[in-house]
Design a protein around this motif. Structure first.
Motif, PDB file in Angstrom:
ATOM      1  N   THR A 237      -7.094  -3.032   3.302  1.00 60.65           N
ATOM      2  CA  THR A 237      -6.929  -2.170   4.478  1.00 60.65           C
ATOM      3  C   THR A 237      -8.096  -2.353   5.430  1.00 60.65           C
TER       4      THR A 237
ATOM      5  N   ASN B   3     -10.358   6.145  -2.476  1.00 56.72           N
ATOM      6  CA  ASN B   3      -9.255   5.594  -1.682  1.00 56.72           C
ATOM      7  C   ASN B   3      -8.494   6.691  -0.962  1.00 56.72           C
TER       8      ASN B   3
ATOM      9  N   ARG C 165      -2.815  -2.281  -2.904  1.00 56.39           N
ATOM     10  CA  ARG C 165      -3.832  -3.255  -2.509  1.00 56.39           C
ATOM     11  C   ARG C 165      -4.716  -2.685  -1.414  1.00 56.39           C
ATOM     12  N   THR C 166      -5.402  -1.611  -1.712  1.00 54.90           N
ATOM     13  CA  THR C 166      -6.194  -0.937  -0.700  1.00 54.90           C
ATOM     14  C   THR C 166      -7.395  -1.750  -0.258  1.00 54.90           C
TER      15      THR C 166
ATOM     16  N   VAL D 177       0.858  -1.179   0.000  1.00 57.07           N
ATOM     17  CA  VAL D 177       0.000   0.000   0.000  1.00 57.07           C
ATOM     18  C   VAL D 177       0.898   1.234   0.000  1.00 57.07           C
TER      19      VAL D 177
ATOM     20  N   TYR E 273       1.673   0.412   7.122  1.00 51.27           N
ATOM     21  CA  TYR E 273       2.162   1.315   6.088  1.00 51.27           C
ATOM     22  C   TYR E 273       1.964   2.762   6.530  1.00 51.27           C
TER      23      TYR E 273
ATOM     24  N   ALA F 124      -4.443   6.717  -0.965  1.00 46.12           N
ATOM     25  CA  ALA F 124      -3.908   5.359  -0.879  1.00 46.12           C
ATOM     26  C   ALA F 124      -3.962   4.688  -2.242  1.00 46.12           C
ATOM     27  N   SER F 125      -2.933   3.935  -2.541  1.00 39.17           N
ATOM     28  CA  SER F 125      -2.904   3.152  -3.775  1.00 39.17           C
ATOM     29  C   SER F 125      -2.288   1.795  -3.475  1.00 39.17           C
TER      30      SER F 125
ATOM     31  N   VAL G 296      -3.124  -3.504   7.595  1.00 41.62           N
ATOM     32  CA  VAL G 296      -3.652  -4.611   6.806  1.00 41.62           C
ATOM     33  C   VAL G 296      -3.660  -5.898   7.600  1.00 41.62           C
TER      34      VAL G 296
END
Length: 127
Positions: A31, A77, A27-28, A2, A116, A24-25, A100
């Protein structure tokens, strides 16, 4: 993975308002909870606010309760921190963070629960 990018920090006078963003970018979809922390010069990083990914639960540090509002836009996101009635003691680098691995759809005040972190954005409040 992330990736988080904060923006919106700047110099503002006491009593003013700012809105911080955290984009956020990656594998959101994995989260679970998100949070804002801050670190002032010479001080340890401290909790500010947290929200779960559904936006159904939030929690704030006593020092910002009633002045700051955390929110999220799942479609974008992006997480936000609306800061009103700013005080000089709010001056700090503000970091957003996501978890995560912590309990799904929970919130957390503990920095150790976050996996993250963004690079931080400087907020300076002048008196």
């Amino acid at each position: 993975q992330v990736q988080l990018v904060e923006s919106g920090g700047r110099l503002v006078q006491a009593g003013g308002s700012l809105r911080l963003s955290c984009a956020a970018s990656g594998r959101t979809f994995t989260t679970y909870c998100m949070g804002w922390f801050r670190q002032a010069p010479g001080k340890e990083r401290e909790f500010v606010a947290t929200i779960n990914w559904r936006g159904s639960d939030t929690n704030y540090a006593d020092s910002v309760k009633g002045r700051f509002t955390i929110s999220g836009d799942n479609a974008k996101n992006t997480m936000y921190l609306q800061m009103n009635s700013l005080k000089p003691e709010d001056t700090a680098v503000y970091y957003c963070a996501v978890s995560v691995n912590y309990r799904p759809f929970s919130i957390s005040r503990r920095s150790g629960h976050y996996d993250y972190w963004g690079q931080g954005t400087q907020v300076t409040v002048s008196s």
